[in-house]
Write a protein that holds these residues in place. Structure first.
Motif, PDB file in Angstrom:
ATOM      1  N   ASN A  24       2.401  23.217  -5.300  1.00 43.13           N
ATOM      2  CA  ASN A  24       3.430  23.711  -4.254  1.00 43.13           C
ATOM      3  C   ASN A  24       2.356  22.474  -3.489  1.00 43.13           C
ATOM      4  N   VAL A  25       1.628  23.206  -2.821  1.00 41.61           N
ATOM      5  CA  VAL A  25       0.864  22.021  -1.333  1.00 41.61           C
ATOM      6  C   VAL A  25       0.462  20.632  -2.109  1.00 41.61           C
ATOM      7  N   THR A  26       0.221  20.489  -3.428  1.00 42.49           N
ATOM      8  CA  THR A  26      -0.183  19.726  -4.295  1.00 42.49           C
ATOM      9  C   THR A  26       1.322  17.951  -3.888  1.00 42.49           C
ATOM     10  N   ILE A  27       2.507  18.356  -4.281  1.00 41.11           N
ATOM     11  CA  ILE A  27       3.651  18.087  -4.427  1.00 41.11           C
ATOM     12  C   ILE A  27       3.870  17.281  -2.785  1.00 41.11           C
ATOM     13  N   LYS A  28       3.630  18.540  -1.983  1.00 43.83           N
ATOM     14  CA  LYS A  28       4.141  18.627  -0.843  1.00 43.83           C
ATOM     15  C   LYS A  28       3.544  17.256  -0.272  1.00 43.83           C
ATOM     16  N   SER A  29       1.925  17.623  -0.306  1.00 46.49           N
ATOM     17  CA  SER A  29       0.771  16.417   0.232  1.00 46.49           C
ATOM     18  C   SER A  29       1.047  15.265  -0.507  1.00 46.49           C
ATOM     19  N   ASP A  30       1.400  14.980  -1.772  1.00 52.79           N
ATOM     20  CA  ASP A  30       2.330  13.704  -2.134  1.00 52.79           C
ATOM     21  C   ASP A  30       3.086  13.055  -1.678  1.00 52.79           C
ATOM     22  N   LEU A  31       3.753  13.975  -1.436  1.00 48.40           N
ATOM     23  CA  LEU A  31       5.671  13.280  -0.975  1.00 48.40           C
ATOM     24  C   LEU A  31       5.542  13.165   0.828  1.00 48.40           C
ATOM     25  N   ASP A  32       4.330  13.370   1.456  1.00 39.23           N
ATOM     26  CA  ASP A  32       3.855  13.339   2.796  1.00 39.23           C
ATOM     27  C   ASP A  32       3.263  12.084   2.836  1.00 39.23           C
ATOM     28  N   LYS A  33       2.745  11.219   2.031  1.00 43.59           N
ATOM     29  CA  LYS A  33       2.381  10.166   1.603  1.00 43.59           C
ATOM     30  C   LYS A  33       3.418   8.653   1.196  1.00 43.59           C
ATOM     31  N   CYS A  34       4.286   9.671   0.655  1.00 49.80           N
ATOM     32  CA  CYS A  34       5.807   8.168   0.226  1.00 49.80           C
ATOM     33  C   CYS A  34       6.540   8.537   1.439  1.00 49.80           C
ATOM     34  N   LYS A  35       7.531   6.935   0.987  1.00 50.22           N
ATOM     35  CA  LYS A  35       8.694   6.795   1.676  1.00 50.22           C
ATOM     36  C   LYS A  35       9.955   7.061   0.855  1.00 50.22           C
ATOM     37  N   LEU A  36      10.049   7.116  -0.648  1.00 48.10           N
ATOM     38  CA  LEU A  36      11.026   7.403  -1.701  1.00 48.10           C
ATOM     39  C   LEU A  36      10.245   8.390  -2.398  1.00 48.10           C
ATOM     40  N   SER A  37      11.414   8.724  -2.992  1.00 47.18           N
ATOM     41  CA  SER A  37      10.878   9.768  -4.500  1.00 47.18           C
ATOM     42  C   SER A  37      12.152   9.394  -5.281  1.00 47.18           C
ATOM     43  N   ILE A  38      11.174   9.169  -6.678  1.00 48.21           N
ATOM     44  CA  ILE A  38      12.184   8.980  -7.983  1.00 48.21           C
ATOM     45  C   ILE A  38      12.520   9.930  -9.065  1.00 48.21           C
ATOM     46  N   HIS A  39      13.724  10.678  -9.143  1.00 51.02           N
ATOM     47  CA  HIS A  39      14.001  11.805 -10.280  1.00 51.02           C
ATOM     48  C   HIS A  39      14.492  10.961 -11.406  1.00 51.02           C
ATOM     49  N   LEU A  40      14.797  11.450 -12.286  1.00 50.97           N
ATOM     50  CA  LEU A  40      15.204  11.095 -13.971  1.00 50.97           C
ATOM     51  C   LEU A  40      15.570  12.638 -14.096  1.00 50.97           C
ATOM     52  N   ILE A  41      17.390  12.857 -14.098  1.00 47.51           N
ATOM     53  CA  ILE A  41      17.654  14.103 -15.040  1.00 47.51           C
ATOM     54  C   ILE A  41      18.330  13.316 -16.380  1.00 47.51           C
ATOM     55  N   ASP A  84       0.994  -0.612   0.440  1.00 46.46           N
ATOM     56  CA  ASP A  84      -0.045   0.246  -0.068  1.00 46.46           C
ATOM     57  C   ASP A  84       0.789   1.396  -0.548  1.00 46.46           C
ATOM     58  N   GLU A  85       1.960   1.293  -0.791  1.00 42.98           N
ATOM     59  CA  GLU A  85       2.858   2.224  -0.109  1.00 42.98           C
ATOM     60  C   GLU A  85       3.305   3.071  -1.438  1.00 42.98           C
ATOM     61  N   CYS A  86       3.083   4.146  -1.177  1.00 41.63           N
ATOM     62  CA  CYS A  86       3.206   4.816  -2.330  1.00 41.63           C
ATOM     63  C   CYS A  86       4.933   5.649  -2.244  1.00 41.63           C
ATOM     64  N   ILE A  87       4.907   5.589  -4.078  1.00 45.62           N
ATOM     65  CA  ILE A  87       6.154   6.261  -4.423  1.00 45.62           C
ATOM     66  C   ILE A  87       6.093   7.001  -5.307  1.00 45.62           C
ATOM     67  N   TYR A  88       7.099   8.404  -5.735  1.00 43.63           N
ATOM     68  CA  TYR A  88       6.855   9.622  -5.761  1.00 43.63           C
ATOM     69  C   TYR A  88       7.786   9.612  -6.863  1.00 43.63           C
ATOM     70  N   LEU A  89       6.796   9.556  -8.179  1.00 46.30           N
ATOM     71  CA  LEU A  89       7.684   9.724  -9.158  1.00 46.30           C
ATOM     72  C   LEU A  89       7.751  10.717 -10.514  1.00 46.30           C
ATOM     73  N   ALA A  90       8.528  11.761 -10.048  1.00 49.24           N
ATOM     74  CA  ALA A  90       8.721  13.254 -10.331  1.00 49.24           C
ATOM     75  C   ALA A  90       8.623  13.012 -12.174  1.00 49.24           C
ATOM     76  N   GLU A  91       8.088  14.246 -12.522  1.00 49.08           N
ATOM     77  CA  GLU A  91       8.436  14.830 -13.734  1.00 49.08           C
ATOM     78  C   GLU A  91       9.766  14.773 -14.440  1.00 49.08           C
ATOM     79  N   THR A  92       9.466  14.584 -16.404  1.00 50.77           N
ATOM     80  CA  THR A  92      10.866  14.441 -16.301  1.00 50.77           C
ATOM     81  C   THR A  92      10.658  14.972 -17.581  1.00 50.77           C
ATOM     82  N   GLY A  93      11.958  15.521 -18.980  1.00 47.77           N
ATOM     83  CA  GLY A  93      11.315  15.655 -19.732  1.00 47.77           C
ATOM     84  C   GLY A  93      12.058  14.865 -21.213  1.00 47.77           C
ATOM     85  N   ASN A  94      11.398  15.528 -22.007  1.00 52.22           N
ATOM     86  CA  ASN A  94      10.602  14.151 -23.201  1.00 52.22           C
ATOM     87  C   ASN A  94      12.277  13.191 -23.508  1.00 52.22           C
TER      88      ASN A  94
END
Length: 501
Positions: A238-255, A194-204
Motif C-alpha cells: 500500500n505504501v509503495t503504491i501511494k509513493s508511486d502515485l505521488d510521482k505521477c500526474k496520470l494513472s491508467i487502468h485496464l478493466i 521526466d514524468e512518471c505514468i502509473y500503469l496498473a496491473e491487469t488480468g491475463n
C-alpha cells in the motif's frame, strides 16, 4: 564502466534441447533473435556470453558484462547455473550501487515458462518479468512457445522480446563512453520527458494491451510505474503504491473480464489490480483543488458478460468511477485509447514546457492502395522511380523517417507497419541481413498493434545478387528482380495487381 561483454545470458541446458522443426534449441533461437533486434538498435552485434560457455574460475557476471539476463523456467530455478548465480546475487544485494547504470537496472528476468513467485530468489522476484509464454484461456494453463512464428507468437512472444531488446539496448547505450559525457547528459536532461505514468496491473485477458501501452510510453521517455513486481499481500505494498502515485500526474487502468469474474477473483494479479484502483481513487480524492491528477480507465468494447451479476458489477463500477474527480471511463478501441493517452500527455508536456513528438501514420485506406516502401537512406535515390510509379498508379506511399533520434525513427516505422495495406522492401546496396531484419519487423507487426492481415508483401531487388529466396517465399513474400538495375514498370505490375482490391 568498461565491460568485456555486453550481455551475460544465464540459462540451463535443459531449456536448450533441440526443438521439432528447428535446427537449434529454444535458447539458441532466443539468443539469435535477441542479437538481431539489439544489433538493429546499436548498429553492431552485441557481444554475448552464456553461462554454458564459462570456463574461467570465479567468473563474476556483474564485473564482466554490462547486462545480465536470467532466462528462467522451473528447470532453471533448481539448476546448478542458478545456484551459482544466486551466490553473485547475494553479493550484489550487499552493494546495490552495482545494480544500475545511469539509474537503469542491469538485470533482466526473461521467463521461458511460468515459475511460481515464491520459488524465485528475493532479488529476482522483484524484477519485472518479460514473459515469453502465454496464458491459454481454453485450458487455463500457461503455454510455452515452441513455434516462433504464427499469430499467437507474433502477438505475445515477439512483442515482449522487442520490449526486452529495447530495454537492454538502453542500458548498453548509456554505458557507452560517447553517451555519458557531460554535454550529452545535459542535452538529455533538457529534452527527455521526466514524468512518471502509473500503469496498473491487469488480468491475463488484457495483458497484451497493457504491454502495448507500456511499450509506447517507455519509447517516448516516460518512466512507467510500478517498476518492480508487487504482491497484494506484502505489508509495504500500500505504501509503495501511494509513493508511486505521488510521482505521477496520470494513472491508467485496464478493466476487463478478470475484474468482474468470480473465476479470477482470487488470482494475485486481479487482487493487485483492484487494490491499485482503490488506492488510486483515494489518492485522487486527496488531490481535489490541488495539483491535478488524472485517471484513465479503459474497458474493451467487445467485453461480454457471463450473467446479469457481472453486468451489474461493471455498470456499478462505471457509474461510481465516472462521478469521481479526475476520472474518465472509456469504452473505445485500443488504438483510440492510445491516441487519447498521447493527447493527455501532450497537454502535460506543454504545461511543463517540453516538446512531445509522436509521429502519426496515415490511416489504412479502404481501397487497399496504401503501401509502405521500406528503404534505407543509402538506397533512396535508386528507389525513387519505384515510388514515383506507385504514386502514378494511385497508391498512397508511406516512407521511413531518415532523420531524428532513434526513438522517433522506430516509432514512425512501427506506425507505418500498422497503417499500411501492403509492404515493399527495396534492396540495392543494403545487405541481406538488413532485408531479413525488415522481414522480421513485418512478421512482428501484430505485436505492435496491427489489426488486419497484410494484402501483399514483396522484396524489390535492383541488382542480380543472390538471396535466400526460399526463406522469403516461406513467409509469402513476392520477389521482384529488375533487369540490369534499371526500373521497368512491367516487372512490378503482377505485384500491383495482387494488392489492388
Amino acid at each position: 564502466m568498461a565491460f568485456e561483454y555486453d550481455i551475460f545470458l544465464s540459462y540451463t541446458s535443459t531449456d536448450n534441447e533441440k526443438l521439432p522443426g528447428y535446427d537449434a534449441g529454444w535458447v539458441d533461437n532466443f539468443k539469435k533473435f535477441l542479437d538481431t533486434l539489439i544489433s538493429q538498435l546499436l548498429q553492431h552485434h552485441p557481444k554475448i556470453i552464456t553461462s554454458q560457455e564459462i570456463t574461467e574460475p570465479g567468473f563474476n557476471p556483474f564485473e564482466k558484462a554490462c547486462v545480465v539476463i536470467y532466462l528462467v523456467s522451473p528447470e532453471y530455478i533448481v539448476s546448478g547455473e542458478f545456484i551459482k548465480e544466486a551466490e553473485y546475487l547475494q553479493l550484489l544485494m550487499s552493494n546495490s550501487n552495482n545494480m544500475r547504470i545511469d539509474g537503469k537496472l542491469r538485470m533482466f528476468k526473461a521467463a521461458k515458462s511460468f515459475v511460481e513467485p515464491e520459488k524465485y530468489h528475493p532479488l529476482l522476484r522483484e524484477l519485472v518479468s518479460y514473459d515469453l509464454f502465454m496464458y491459454d484461456p481454453f485450458t487455463g494453463l500457461m503455454k510455452e512457445f515452441n513455434a516462433f512464428f504464427g499469430q499467437d507468437a507474433e502477438k505475445t512472444y515477439w512483442m515482449r522480446l522487442v520490449d526486452l531488446a529495447y530495454d537492454i539496448y538502453k542500458v548498453i547505450y548509456y554505458n557507452q563512453s560517447q553517451a555519458i559525457n557531460a554535454d550529452f547528459k545535459q542535452k538529455a536532461t533538457e529534452s527527455m520527458p521526466d514524468e512518471c505514468i502509473y500503469l496498473a496491473e491487469t488480468g491475463n485477458d488484457l495483458l497484451i494491451q497493457k504491454n502495448i501501452i507500456r511499450r509506447e510510453l517507455e519509447r517516448h521517455g516516460y518512466h512507467v510505474l510500478p517498476d518492480k513486481v508487487l504482491s497484494p499481500h506484502a505489508v509495504d505494498t500500500n505504501v509503495t503504491i501511494k509513493s508511486d502515485l505521488d510521482k505521477c500526474k496520470l494513472s491508467i487502468h485496464l478493466i476487463g473480464e478478470s475484474f468482474i469474474s468470480e473465476e479470477f477473483e482470487n488470482r494475485e494479479e486481479v487482487e493487485l489490480m483492484k487494490l491499485q484502483n482503490q488506492i488510486a481513487v483515494e489518492y485522487s480524492n486527496t488531490k481535489k483543488n490541488s495539483i491535478p491528477f488524472r485517471r484513465l480507465i479503459w474497458i474493451p468494447q467487445e467485453l461480454s458478460f457471463a450473467d446479469d451479476k457481472q453486468q451489474l458489477l461493471m455498470e456499478s463500477f462505471i457509474s461510481n468511477t465516472e462521478s469521481m474527480n479526475g476520472a474518465e471511463v472509456l469504452k473505445i478501441p485500443i488504438e483510440e485509447f492510445k491516441s487519447l493517452i498521447k493527447r493527455e500527455l501532450a497537454t502535460i508536456k506543454d504545461d511543463k514546457g517540453y516538446g512531445y513528438f509522436i509521429p502519426e501514420a496515415a490511416l489504412s485506406s479502404d481501397s487497399g492502395k496504401n503501401i509502405y516502401v521500406i528503404v534505407d537512406a543509402i538506397d533512396i535515390s535508386k528507389c525513387q522511380p519505384v515510388v514515383n510509379h506507385l504514386k502514378q498508379n494511385g497508391f498512397d506511399v508511406l516512407l521511413p523517417m531518415f532523420e531524428g533520434d532513434i526513438m522517433e525513427v522506430r516509432a514512425s516505422h512501427r506506425n507505418n507497419l500498422n497503417a499500411c495495406d501492403s509492404c515493399l522492401i527495396f534492396s540495392d546496396q543494403v545487405s541481406e541481413q538488413w532485408v531479413k531484419s525488415k522481414v522480421l519487423d513485418i512478421l512482428k507487426a501484430p505485436g505492435f498493434g496491427r489489426k488486419k492481415n497484410m494484402i501483399g508483401k514483396a522484396i524489390y531487388l535492383s541488382t542480380d545478387k543472390l538471396i535466400d529466396s526460399e526463406y522469403y517465399k516461406k513467409y509469402n513474400f513476392s520477389i521482384i528482380r529488375s533487369n540490369a538495375g534499371n526500373f521497368e514498370k512491367e516487372i512490378i505490375q503482377p505485384f500491383l495487381k495482387q494488392i489492388t482490391v
